[in-house]
Design a protein around this motif. Sequence first.
Motif, PDB file in Angstrom:
ATOM      1  N   TYR A 108      10.309 -10.451  -7.505  1.00  0.00           N
ATOM      2  CA  TYR A 108      11.506  -9.730  -7.964  1.00  0.00           C
ATOM      3  C   TYR A 108      11.798  -9.200  -6.948  1.00  0.00           C
ATOM      4  CZ  TYR A 108       9.933  -5.196  -8.919  1.00  0.00           C
ATOM      5  OH  TYR A 108       8.821  -3.993  -8.201  1.00  0.00           O
ATOM      6  N   GLY A 109      13.248  -9.039  -7.035  1.00  0.00           N
ATOM      7  CA  GLY A 109      13.836  -8.354  -6.011  1.00  0.00           C
ATOM      8  C   GLY A 109      14.437  -9.153  -4.738  1.00  0.00           C
ATOM      9  N   TRP A 110      15.014  -8.929  -3.608  1.00  0.00           N
ATOM     10  CA  TRP A 110      15.207  -9.147  -2.648  1.00  0.00           C
ATOM     11  C   TRP A 110      13.988  -9.211  -1.562  1.00  0.00           C
ATOM     12  CZ3 TRP A 110      19.591 -11.413   0.533  1.00  0.00           C
ATOM     13  CH2 TRP A 110      19.427 -11.294   1.476  1.00  0.00           C
ATOM     14  N   MET A 111      14.127 -10.816  -0.643  1.00  0.00           N
ATOM     15  CA  MET A 111      12.960 -10.273   0.938  1.00  0.00           C
ATOM     16  C   MET A 111      14.206 -11.267   1.541  1.00  0.00           C
ATOM     17  SD  MET A 111       9.546 -13.386   1.040  1.00  0.00           S
ATOM     18  CE  MET A 111      10.421 -14.760   1.080  1.00  0.00           C
ATOM     19  N   ASN A 112      13.636 -10.526   2.875  1.00  0.00           N
ATOM     20  CA  ASN A 112      14.195 -11.677   4.220  1.00  0.00           C
ATOM     21  C   ASN A 112      12.728 -11.386   5.423  1.00  0.00           C
ATOM     22  OD1 ASN A 112      15.310  -8.962   4.582  1.00  0.00           O
ATOM     23  ND2 ASN A 112      15.323  -9.034   6.307  1.00  0.00           N
ATOM     24  N   ASP A 113      12.710 -10.913   6.155  1.00  0.00           N
ATOM     25  CA  ASP A 113      12.136 -11.660   6.797  1.00  0.00           C
ATOM     26  C   ASP A 113      10.506 -11.480   6.897  1.00  0.00           C
ATOM     27  OD1 ASP A 113      13.808 -11.243   8.529  1.00  0.00           O
ATOM     28  OD2 ASP A 113      13.687  -9.746  10.148  1.00  0.00           O
ATOM     29  N   PRO A 114       9.283 -12.555   7.578  1.00  0.00           N
ATOM     30  CA  PRO A 114       8.058 -11.909   6.834  1.00  0.00           C
ATOM     31  C   PRO A 114       7.794 -11.222   8.348  1.00  0.00           C
ATOM     32  CG  PRO A 114       8.602 -14.138   8.399  1.00  0.00           C
ATOM     33  CD  PRO A 114       9.971 -13.692   7.801  1.00  0.00           C
ATOM     34  N   ASN A 115       6.512  -9.957   7.657  1.00  0.00           N
ATOM     35  CA  ASN A 115       6.605  -8.719   8.707  1.00  0.00           C
ATOM     36  C   ASN A 115       5.174  -9.218   8.541  1.00  0.00           C
ATOM     37  OD1 ASN A 115       8.980  -6.833   7.036  1.00  0.00           O
ATOM     38  ND2 ASN A 115       8.898  -8.462   9.546  1.00  0.00           N
ATOM     39  N   GLY A 116       4.156  -8.452   9.791  1.00  0.00           N
ATOM     40  CA  GLY A 116       2.666  -8.405   9.740  1.00  0.00           C
ATOM     41  C   GLY A 116       2.142  -9.082   9.015  1.00  0.00           C
ATOM     42  N   MET A 117       2.450 -10.572   9.774  1.00  0.00           N
ATOM     43  CA  MET A 117       1.069 -11.188   9.182  1.00  0.00           C
ATOM     44  C   MET A 117      -0.027 -11.651   9.797  1.00  0.00           C
ATOM     45  SD  MET A 117       4.015 -14.584   7.983  1.00  0.00           S
ATOM     46  CE  MET A 117       3.780 -15.294   9.764  1.00  0.00           C
ATOM     47  N   PHE A 118      -1.090 -11.205   9.356  1.00  0.00           N
ATOM     48  CA  PHE A 118      -1.914 -11.358   9.760  1.00  0.00           C
ATOM     49  C   PHE A 118      -3.790 -12.392   8.824  1.00  0.00           C
ATOM     50  CE2 PHE A 118      -3.883  -7.365   7.705  1.00  0.00           C
ATOM     51  CZ  PHE A 118      -4.193  -7.782   6.957  1.00  0.00           C
ATOM     52  N   TYR A 119      -4.703 -12.259   9.564  1.00  0.00           N
ATOM     53  CA  TYR A 119      -5.816 -13.173   8.666  1.00  0.00           C
ATOM     54  C   TYR A 119      -6.879 -12.380   9.359  1.00  0.00           C
ATOM     55  CZ  TYR A 119      -9.131 -16.850   8.122  1.00  0.00           C
ATOM     56  OH  TYR A 119     -10.490 -17.519   6.952  1.00  0.00           O
ATOM     57  N   LYS A 120      -7.131 -12.393   8.349  1.00  0.00           N
ATOM     58  CA  LYS A 120      -8.532 -11.643   8.383  1.00  0.00           C
ATOM     59  C   LYS A 120     -10.120 -11.354   6.936  1.00  0.00           C
ATOM     60  CE  LYS A 120     -11.036  -7.022   9.689  1.00  0.00           C
ATOM     61  NZ  LYS A 120     -11.677  -7.080   8.808  1.00  0.00           N
ATOM     62  N   ASP A 121     -11.337 -12.203   7.668  1.00  0.00           N
ATOM     63  CA  ASP A 121     -11.558 -12.474   6.286  1.00  0.00           C
ATOM     64  C   ASP A 121     -11.851 -13.011   5.155  1.00  0.00           C
ATOM     65  OD1 ASP A 121     -13.934 -10.428   7.733  1.00  0.00           O
ATOM     66  OD2 ASP A 121     -12.579  -8.266   6.337  1.00  0.00           O
ATOM     67  N   GLY A 122     -11.087 -14.281   6.079  1.00  0.00           N
ATOM     68  CA  GLY A 122     -10.870 -15.349   4.776  1.00  0.00           C
ATOM     69  C   GLY A 122      -8.957 -15.294   3.708  1.00  0.00           C
ATOM     70  N   VAL A 123      -9.124 -13.851   4.760  1.00  0.00           N
ATOM     71  CA  VAL A 123      -7.462 -14.354   3.471  1.00  0.00           C
ATOM     72  C   VAL A 123      -6.427 -13.793   4.687  1.00  0.00           C
ATOM     73  CG1 VAL A 123      -6.523 -12.206   2.475  1.00  0.00           C
ATOM     74  CG2 VAL A 123      -9.037 -12.490   2.282  1.00  0.00           C
ATOM     75  N   TYR A 124      -5.461 -14.663   3.837  1.00  0.00           N
ATOM     76  CA  TYR A 124      -4.118 -14.023   5.237  1.00  0.00           C
ATOM     77  C   TYR A 124      -3.008 -13.273   4.225  1.00  0.00           C
ATOM     78  CZ  TYR A 124      -5.192 -19.213   7.303  1.00  0.00           C
ATOM     79  OH  TYR A 124      -5.675 -20.102   7.743  1.00  0.00           O
ATOM     80  N   HIS A 125      -2.980 -12.231   5.100  1.00  0.00           N
ATOM     81  CA  HIS A 125      -2.020 -11.405   4.597  1.00  0.00           C
ATOM     82  C   HIS A 125      -0.216 -11.439   4.775  1.00  0.00           C
ATOM     83  CE1 HIS A 125      -5.192  -8.135   3.502  1.00  0.00           C
ATOM     84  NE2 HIS A 125      -5.143  -9.463   4.132  1.00  0.00           N
ATOM     85  N   LEU A 126       0.417 -12.171   4.038  1.00  0.00           N
ATOM     86  CA  LEU A 126       2.146 -11.598   4.392  1.00  0.00           C
ATOM     87  C   LEU A 126       3.189 -10.357   4.102  1.00  0.00           C
ATOM     88  CD1 LEU A 126       5.022 -13.403   5.047  1.00  0.00           C
ATOM     89  CD2 LEU A 126       4.399 -14.445   2.833  1.00  0.00           C
TER      90      LEU A 126
END
Length: 559
Positions: A142-160
């Motif tokens: 829910y709510g507003w979203m704009n720029d993707p930030n801080g994306m990284f991959y570690k231990d099999g997981v993508y973080h957005l």
Amino acid sequence: MKKMFWTLMVMLLTVSSVSAQQKPLVLGKSHAMQRVEVKNHYLLLPVQEREDNANIRVLVGGQQVQSMNIRLAVDKVDYYVPLDIQRFGTKDLLLDIMFYGDRRFTGAMKDFLCWQEMKQSNTFDTTNREKFRPQYHHTPAYGWMNDPNGMFYKDGVYHLFYQWNPYGSMWENMTWGHSTSRDLIHWETQPTAIEPDALGDIFSGSCVVDQKNNQVVAFYTSAGRSQVQSMAVSKDNGKTFEKYAGNPILVSKEEDFRDPKAFWNADIQRWNLILAVGQEMHIYSSDNLKDWTYESAFGKEYGCHDGVWECPDLMKLPVRGTGKQKWMLICNINPGGPFGGSATQYFIGDFDGKKFVCEHTDTRWMDYGKDHYATVTFDNAPEGRHIALAWMSNWQYANQVPTKQFRSANSIPRDLDLFEYNGQTYCGVTPSKEMLALRGKTGNKLPQTGELIIDLKGSTEITFSNSLGEQVVMEYDAVKNTFSMDRSRSYASFSEAFPCKTVAPTYGAMKQLRIFIDHSSIEAFDAEGRMAMTNLVFPTEPYSQIKVTNNAKVTIYPF
């Protein structure tokens, strides 16, 4: 509506509302206070989007513990947003509220609907209520979203992480929201990552995986009285962050000074950081991620300068079929895009850890649609890949698109590389291989969500349409070597800037086209990754018919 490809990890389910408050304390034409006896987990705040923002300060024992801007309902409730009041660990709160709307139009404050509609609940309903919510693109719950930030991959997981407004579906209260995925398709919403503080709202930035110290370090812009750069450290793989006591770590006299992108540069065995500063990019280096040395600036006399430069990225990429590698600098700009508003440009060249040298003088766009912005890549991606996501919208109308529960989605993931054409090097953009897993059995009808493979035999026109006469027309011109998408006859009453025809160079003959369709978007790619075009669409009813000319072969994969 089919099941969404994201789930909510926190307990925000079915609303069980109970009236919560005493009558407001009206202190003037624009000032009021509201006492809250904490009985449940959430205070549900009613939002009316046409109203001006009101500022709410949450006070506990006379001390401010939170502040946010929210369009409180005056005479109509568009939707509710949850304020976690249990987190403050107290039985009583005081909301200190300042309204900024014109009373001549909104009426007496004591009669505002928000006083009746503020409710408490232990749950919050996030069941999808939007016909335009994408099925397989990442969106906020829910709510507003704009720029993707801080994306990284570690231990099999993508973080957005992403720019998020938890208190409305229009831009405000910038906070880092957080989602995770194991396949770049199915996303799980995580608790809020980084919240505003005394230095300001939390604007865009990046994360790096610090292998040496087994930690994740976030860099972001604190946007308060000035824009300064801050950092935070996570010891639990990005679940929680502790802000650095020495913030801010970088300051400037420049008004536009933001969006830090940090990365480990193996060539020099040091960290680099690139920042958007006005209409330039500033480059820094560091040995410890805390102390940064200014190295150089890039940007004057290169690329488009019709707007502010934002959201940079810098990476070394392979050049297909050559064994060579070159550096690419990503620069998002708003306004100034080729079809108005926001867009992503890029520069190819060389980088020695201190100075970026561009090898071309023309302006180059990564995606020739109108809804591809704030493009950045994942840190520490597997197999040496450079996987990018973009914000799938445009600042010209992002606040007005026809949704309410949420606003904005991310593009599908794309792998970046370089290719050569007529002696020049260009950015290649290919749908990430994870998208192949979504393909179902081939079908004959145009699906609401799916992928179309179109084998071309020269110039071809592709038309999506519905029974109301709304349509999107795509055309490949084999003579001019261009591809276009015309959404002028797609529903667009919310903005005069929305109807448009976007045109892209194909850098040679195009043999196969890949088109990804979702409830509110069309993304088209040359199958060899030499052209990308991303556009939103909002048909009154789904497109159900497809027409293709010149005997082009169409293969349809419903998702």
